[in-house]
Motif scaffolding. Structure first.
Motif, mmCIF file in Angstrom:
data_model
loop_
_atom_site.group_PDB
_atom_site.id
_atom_site.type_symbol
_atom_site.label_atom_id
_atom_site.label_comp_id
_atom_site.label_asym_id
_atom_site.label_seq_id
_atom_site.Cartn_x
_atom_site.Cartn_y
_atom_site.Cartn_z
ATOM 1 N N UNK A 69 22.559 11.557 57.401
ATOM 2 C CA UNK A 69 22.934 10.278 58.023
ATOM 3 C C UNK A 69 22.338 9.046 57.444
ATOM 4 N N UNK A 70 21.111 9.085 56.579
ATOM 5 C CA UNK A 70 20.543 7.813 56.017
ATOM 6 C C UNK A 70 21.356 7.265 55.305
ATOM 7 N N UNK A 79 30.885 2.544 65.685
ATOM 8 C CA UNK A 79 31.969 3.786 65.965
ATOM 9 C C UNK A 79 32.271 4.559 64.471
ATOM 10 N N UNK A 80 32.057 3.948 63.309
ATOM 11 C CA UNK A 80 32.191 4.617 62.196
ATOM 12 C C UNK A 80 30.874 5.383 61.879
ATOM 13 N N UNK A 81 29.715 4.967 62.427
ATOM 14 C CA UNK A 81 28.360 5.555 62.049
ATOM 15 C C UNK A 81 28.476 6.822 63.022
ATOM 16 N N UNK A 82 28.868 6.880 64.333
ATOM 17 C CA UNK A 82 28.938 8.029 65.042
ATOM 18 C C UNK A 82 30.090 8.958 64.607
ATOM 19 N N UNK A 83 31.388 8.450 64.203
ATOM 20 C CA UNK A 83 32.333 9.433 63.582
ATOM 21 C C UNK A 83 31.560 10.353 62.293
ATOM 22 N N UNK A 84 30.968 9.338 61.552
ATOM 23 C CA UNK A 84 30.373 10.131 60.294
ATOM 24 C C UNK A 84 29.172 10.874 60.379
ATOM 25 N N UNK A 85 28.200 10.629 61.498
ATOM 26 C CA UNK A 85 27.441 11.391 61.890
ATOM 27 C C UNK A 85 27.689 12.615 62.323
ATOM 28 N N UNK A 86 28.718 12.749 63.384
ATOM 29 C CA UNK A 86 29.072 14.014 64.002
ATOM 30 C C UNK A 86 29.874 14.840 62.999
ATOM 31 N N UNK A 87 30.462 14.329 61.975
ATOM 32 C CA UNK A 87 31.051 15.198 61.065
ATOM 33 C C UNK A 87 30.133 15.635 60.224
ATOM 34 N N UNK A 88 28.996 15.095 59.824
ATOM 35 C CA UNK A 88 27.898 15.631 59.101
ATOM 36 C C UNK A 88 27.043 16.805 59.826
ATOM 37 N N UNK A 135 20.095 9.939 65.143
ATOM 38 C CA UNK A 135 21.284 9.308 65.446
ATOM 39 C C UNK A 135 21.618 7.790 65.319
ATOM 40 N N UNK A 136 20.623 7.136 65.622
ATOM 41 C CA UNK A 136 20.613 5.808 65.664
ATOM 42 C C UNK A 136 20.028 5.313 64.148
ATOM 43 N N UNK A 137 19.462 6.232 63.231
ATOM 44 C CA UNK A 137 19.348 5.978 61.820
ATOM 45 C C UNK A 137 17.693 5.212 61.877
#
Length: 195
Positions: A69-70, A79-88, A135-137
């Motif tokens: 996630x880094x 929103x993009x971060x949320x989507x990408x994080x959960x895909x990872x 999840x907040x990076x």
């Protein structure tokens, strides 16, 4: 490595290969190359050792997710971060399948094992704060009711997603579906407009 570390490494291997319920003390001692008595000496019991091995393995998963996630970048919208994080996270279920299989197996045993219940209860606060940070990076978050609540939300979503993925990987929601669901719930609960 000493006997204590060898036992922990052997217990992790056994968890991945045999699962929690089928792993015997003899299996662990054999995998570690130590005597059976070493388990009691260093950990008190096979179950205590397996719980410690599971906690360490989940920490390693957390480190791997944190690295994954880094590189989402600061330019990404929340929103993009949320989507990408959960895909990872979904990708991590493939890579760390054995770990998650054991985690789910152990979850079912907590109900009937005071030792497991106590061990996992002791890690809840740290796990929630860790997930909130991941999840907040962030490197870490303060131990506040807000961060604990955020971490509990992520923990609930994570475990629920894992169960769905194991039951039917092709039907588990991806990051976009989770974001859509979050927006819909926000509309229903908070009266916020869905976008």
């Amino acid at each position: 490595m000493g006997n204590r570390e060898d036992l922990l490494a052997g217990a992790k291997r056994c968890l991945y290969e045999k699962g929690y319920g089928r792993t015997t003390a003899r299996d662990i001692a054999s995998a570690a190359g130590v005597s059976l008595a070493a388990i009691g000496y260093h950990y008190g019991s096979k179950d205590a050792l397996l719980v410690q091995a599971m906690i360490e393995a989940m920490g390693e998963w957390g480190d791997a997710i944190e690295k994954a996630l880094a590189d989402l970048g600061d330019a990404a919208t929340p929103e993009e971060r949320f989507v990408a994080a959960w895909d990872r996270v979904l990708e991590s279920f493939v890579v760390h399948r054995e770990l998650w299989a054991v985690q789910l197996e152990i979850s079912t045993k907590v109900v009937s094992s005071p030792e497991l219940t106590e061990a996992f209860a002791a890690t809840q606060r740290e796990a929630r704060l860790g997930l909130s940070a991941i999840f907040q990076g962030l490197e870490e978050v303060p131990d506040t009711p807000e961060e604990l609540a955020r971490g509990a939300f992520y923990q609930s979503l994570l475990v629920g997603l894992a169960v769905q993925w194991f039951a039917a990987p092709d039907q588990a929601p991806d990051g976009r579906e989770l974001l859509r669901g979050l927006r819909l719930v926000g509309t229903t609960v908070l009266g916020a407009p869905a976008s």
